[in-house]
Design an enzyme around this catalytic site. Structure first.
Site, PDB file in Angstrom:
ATOM      1  N   GLY A  55     -91.054 -12.781   1.055  1.00 32.42           N
ATOM      2  CA  GLY A  55     -91.809 -11.627   1.397  1.00 32.42           C
ATOM      3  C   GLY A  55     -93.052 -11.791   1.648  1.00 32.42           C
ATOM      4  CD  GLN A  56     -96.854 -11.496   5.813  1.00 37.86           C
ATOM      5  OE1 GLN A  56     -95.808 -11.984   6.492  1.00 37.86           O
ATOM      6  NE2 GLN A  56     -98.057 -12.145   5.723  1.00 37.86           N
ATOM      7  CG  MET A  98     -89.786 -17.554  -9.653  1.00 33.98           C
ATOM      8  SD  MET A  98     -91.144 -18.645 -10.293  1.00 33.98           S
ATOM      9  CE  MET A  98     -92.269 -17.497 -10.156  1.00 33.98           C
ATOM     10  CB  ALA A 121     -89.133  -9.929 -13.491  1.00 28.02           C
ATOM     11  CB  SER A 149     -96.480  -7.959  -8.538  1.00 28.21           C
ATOM     12  OG  SER A 149     -96.523  -8.987  -9.226  1.00 28.21           O
ATOM     13  CD  GLN A 183     -92.502 -21.806  -7.984  1.00 25.60           C
ATOM     14  OE1 GLN A 183     -91.689 -21.970  -7.816  1.00 25.60           O
ATOM     15  NE2 GLN A 183     -93.301 -20.623  -7.538  1.00 25.60           N
ATOM     16  CG  HIS A 224     -87.703  -9.187  -6.117  1.00 27.52           C
ATOM     17  ND1 HIS A 224     -88.469  -8.610  -7.351  1.00 27.52           N
ATOM     18  CD2 HIS A 224     -88.049 -10.396  -6.045  1.00 27.52           C
ATOM     19  CE1 HIS A 224     -89.249  -9.719  -7.809  1.00 27.52           C
ATOM     20  NE2 HIS A 224     -89.247 -10.829  -6.788  1.00 27.52           N
TER      21      HIS A 224
END
Length: 337
Positions: free
Chosen positions: A153-154, A32, A34, A191, A66, A39
């Site tokens: 990602g986990q 998404m 950012a 994050s 979402q 990433h």
């Protein structure tokens, strides 16, 4: 592709269809935006999965389906120029960044994918409809990008499990690969929401990863004790003998070995994590816990206290100030020590 090559920006499905000669494997990373180092880790893994003759496509789309509240949708950072730079440096050939009208040309879709019972647990309980919206857009992007492998990602473990379930249940011809959570040097999971934390909030937020690591370390210690108990004969008798000799410290250690239980793991894990989180709840600013859950990685049902073997995920979600964060760690019960 090397890190200095230009990354192509694609805005429409038609541009995506005609982009480049699709040689070899295509690897896709869905985001998404950012973009941060987490990433970039995914994109580098995608580059390795695609190979030098393959193609890496990164999608950037803030999916309105979402978000439960429009304020959260509006607040989500949009940094496309910076995203292009991060994606290119990590090895992406193209960034597909469509508009909402391009993805949902008739408005919000009437037909959506349901996440089922797993989508109502943990994150789904706190964010109703979130996983339905996530799966719907992932399904659309799998059709649009047609990858051989898609990497996730986990850190978003429940999302990853649901995508794997959707791909299996609905026969999508794609490999889904999970990539280990990327962390700051102090352990905080990377994050896009971390940018909203001030310095004091960030110190409190470290309790999430510390709680997970404390649980992991306590489980390892518990399993080491149990392994010693299995290999030590008459350990209760030895503890009593040591006590009579005045060797209190050695006796206590031997007693712990003697009483180490194979079915104590889940309770020990939860208790160790809660100790850290309870301290953070009293900090300034405080951590407000949404959940701490020890779950089966396949369907995200709670692990019972008598579980002695098998894989699990310890997941946590909490708010610090106005920012909500999630994290998790994989665990294995009955592992060799």
């Amino acid at each position: 592709m090397n890190a200095t090559a230009a990354t192509t920006l694609l805005r429409t499905a038609a541009e995506l269809d005609t982009f480049g000669a699709h040689r070899g494997r295509r690897a896709v990373v869905m985001t998404m935006g950012a973009l941060h180092e987490g990433h970039a880790t995914l994109i580098r893994a995608a580059r390795a999965a695609a190979g030098p003759d393959g193609q890496v496509v990164v999608t950037v789309f803030v999916n309105p389906l979402q978000f439960g509240e429009s304020a959260d949708l509006d607040r989500y950072p949009r940094t496309l120029d910076a995203d292009l730079a991060v994606a290119g440096a990590a090895g992406a050939d193209a960034v597909f960044a469509p508009s909402v009208d391009e993805v949902y040309p008739g408005g919000e879709p009437q037909v959506r994918i349901s996440a089922g019972p797993m989508g109502e647990r943990l994150e789904g309980a706190f964010r109703p409809g979130h996983f339905d919206g996530m799966l719907t857009v992932v399904a659309k992007f799998l059709h649009l990008t047609r990858p051989d492998v898609a990497l996730f990602g986990q850190k978003d473990a429940q999302q990853l499990a649901l995508i794997r379930r959707m791909v299996r249940d609905l026969n999508f011809p794609v490999e889904i690969a999970g990539v280990e959570t990327a962390r700051e040097p102090d352990g905080l999971a990377l994050s896009s929401r971390n940018r909203f934390l001030d310095a004091e909030e960030r110190r409190t937020a470290l309790a999430l990863s510390r709680a997970l690591f404390a649980a992991r370390d306590r489980l390892a210690a518990q399993q080491a004790l149990h392994a010693r108990a299995q290999s030590t004969a008459a350990s209760t008798d030895r503890a009593a003998a040591l006590t009579r000799l005045g060797e209190a410290r050695a006796a206590a250690d031997t007693q712990a070995v003697a009483w180490a239980r194979p079915d104590g793991g889940p309770a020990v894990v939860r208790a160790a994590a809660h100790t850290v989180l309870d301290d953070a709840a009293a900090a300034q600013p405080p951590l407000a816990l949404d959940y701490l859950a020890l779950v089966d990685p396949v369907d995200f049902t709670e692990i019972p206290d008598d579980r002695t073997t098998g894989d699990a995920i310890l997941a946590v979600a909490a708010r610090v100030g106005a920012t909500r964060l999630i994290d998790n760690i994989p665990l294995t019960f009955g592992a060799d020590t």
